[in-house]
Design an enzyme around this catalytic site. Structure first.
Site, PDB file in Angstrom:
ATOM      1  N   GLU A  92     -11.473  -3.614  -3.043  1.00 27.52           N
ATOM      2  CA  GLU A  92     -10.519  -2.559  -3.410  1.00 27.52           C
ATOM      3  C   GLU A  92     -10.320  -2.611  -4.920  1.00 27.52           C
ATOM      4  OE1 GLU A  92      -6.981  -3.386  -0.807  1.00 27.52           O
ATOM      5  OE2 GLU A  92      -8.448  -4.671   0.143  1.00 27.52           O
ATOM      6  N   HIS A 128       0.797  -1.227   0.000  1.00 25.43           N
ATOM      7  CA  HIS A 128       0.000   0.000   0.000  1.00 25.43           C
ATOM      8  C   HIS A 128       0.837   1.289   0.000  1.00 25.43           C
ATOM      9  CE1 HIS A 128      -3.425  -2.508   0.152  1.00 25.43           C
ATOM     10  NE2 HIS A 128      -3.505  -2.708   1.439  1.00 25.43           N
ATOM     11  N   HIS A 139      -9.693   1.795   0.622  1.00 21.03           N
ATOM     12  CA  HIS A 139      -9.620   0.564   1.414  1.00 21.03           C
ATOM     13  C   HIS A 139     -10.759   0.462   2.427  1.00 21.03           C
ATOM     14  CE1 HIS A 139      -7.830  -2.895   3.302  1.00 21.03           C
ATOM     15  NE2 HIS A 139      -6.709  -2.778   2.602  1.00 21.03           N
TER      16      HIS A 139
END
Ligand code: GLA
Length: 377
Positions: free
Chosen positions: A342, A133, A208
């Site tokens: 996502e 991420h 997210h």
């Protein structure tokens, strides 16, 4: 802040008339901005938007995060169905990805390395042996700028912008990122992204948000029914890095092309479920028809319909949640108590030339749009 449009001007009259006839009172669209805190001298706000159905979402510019999303069940009882915290301090201490925008590269990059035009770039490893991420200081952890966009005859939008400096977290190029949220009167959460760079780089941006249609913190999501219009998924290795294979879902516990209860096959004897500790995989969307995914929970009757222009969606069912996180109202977010859809490019694409490219070039901005529509049946 008012959203001045014809509908709104007419609404007071409609209320009077329809209240008598239909018992249906529409509320006015409202927006409220409050101070949530401050980080390094930058103001962090909490922005609440209530649509004409009286349903509220809350956003913060810390991580361009969705904090709260409240929609009714089939009996009209409203409840927040997304994970979030009540204070900025809790965001700084807690799970960094609850509802936030993740970038510059969502999901994993193998070994925290990739090569672009013959130059190898090294990123910080925050999910050994990978970068996850964006890295430890990814876009979920920065304070974005806020602009409110008023559009005649439409709901307002909140535009978050962030300038990610050249070599931030090890990625080349200064990237100007925008994440625009709109909460419509039809209970649609629309998220639009636009990113441009001054040097070649890689980019994968998503949100997210975790959802639980019983209400955030009210048990697990194993009884939720899920459909994903994806004929293939990307199997992973023991480090959750795609192997490069695009495997047909047919005949596997990954076949959600027709609706299945999430818990029905999650413990099946299938290697990919063992490697992912459950579902934590990128599905290759067919992108042929709408919707791309549907989540339904029969007790509340709540439904999410998801549509995106992205090639993939990471279906993650909270396998790393461990009951240590307390969110809104002190509710505990237990193991597998939230699910994420996502929307994204495939994980580790910078190291997988066979995957759709995630290279961002100067003069060719990346744009994308994902819609989560909430309803009941
Ligand atoms: C994504 C990843 C998961 C996990 C979560 C955050 O969904 O695929 O493996 O890292 O984010 O906890």
């Amino acid at each position: 802040m008012k959203h001045l449009n014809l509908k709104q001007i007419l609404i007071p009259a409609v209320i009077v008339l329809s209240a008598a006839c239909k018992q249906e009172i529409k509320e006015e669209y409202t927006m409220k901005r409050e101070i949530f805190g401050e980080i390094n001298g930058k103001k962090v706000e909490l922005i609440s938007m209530t649509n004409n159905e009286g349903n509220t979402i809350k956003l913060t510019n810390y991580g361009a995060t969705l904090v709260w999303l409240e929609v009714p069940d089939k009996d009209g009882n409203k409840e927040n169905i997304t994970f979030g915290y009540e204070t900025l301090e809790a965001y700084l201490r807690g799970d960094p990805y609850f509802g936030s925008v993740v970038g510059r590269y969502a999901n994993r990059i193998a070994g925290g390395k990739f090569t672009l035009d013959g130059v190898e770039y090294e990123l910080a490893i925050n999910n050994p042996p990978n970068t996850l991420h964006g890295g430890p200081g990814g876009w979920h952890s920065v304070v974005w700028d806020i602009e409110i966009i008023e559009k005649e005859g439409e709901e307002p939008s909140v535009k978050f912008t962030y300038i990610s400096p050249d070599m931030e977290e090890g990625y080349p190029g200064e990237v100007e990122a925008e994440a625009v949220y709109t909460w419509t009167d039809e209970n649609e959460l629309v998220i639009e992204y636009k990113c441009s760079t001054d040097k070649k780089t890689v980019l994968n941006i998503t949100n997210h948000a975790y959802f639980n249609l019983h209400g955030a913190g009210n048990g697990d999501i194993l009884d939720h029914e899920l459909m994903i219009a994806a004929g293939k998924f990307t199997p992973v290795d023991e480090n959750l890095i795609p192997t490069g294979e695009l495997r047909p879902v047919e005949g596997t516990p990954f076949d959600f092309t027709t609706p299945h209860i999430i818990g029905d096959r999650i413990e099946a004897d299938y290697e990919q479920l063992r490697l992912g500790l459950g579902y934590d995989h990128n599905f290759v969307l067919d992108n042929k028809s709408e919707p791309d995914a549907v989540v339904y929970e029969p007790e509340s009757g709540r439904v999410i319909e998801m549509n995106t222009d992205q090639p993939g969606v990471q279906f993650y069912c909270g396998n790393f949640l461990n009951g240590l996180e307390k969110g809104h109202g002190g509710k505990i977010y237990e193991y597998r108590s939230g699910l994420c859809l996502e929307t994204q490019h495939f994980p580790d694409s910078p190291n997988k030339p066979e995957f759709p490219t995630t290279v961002l070039e100067p003069g060719k901005p990346f744009t994308s749009k994902t819609v989560y529509k909430f309803s009941v049946k």
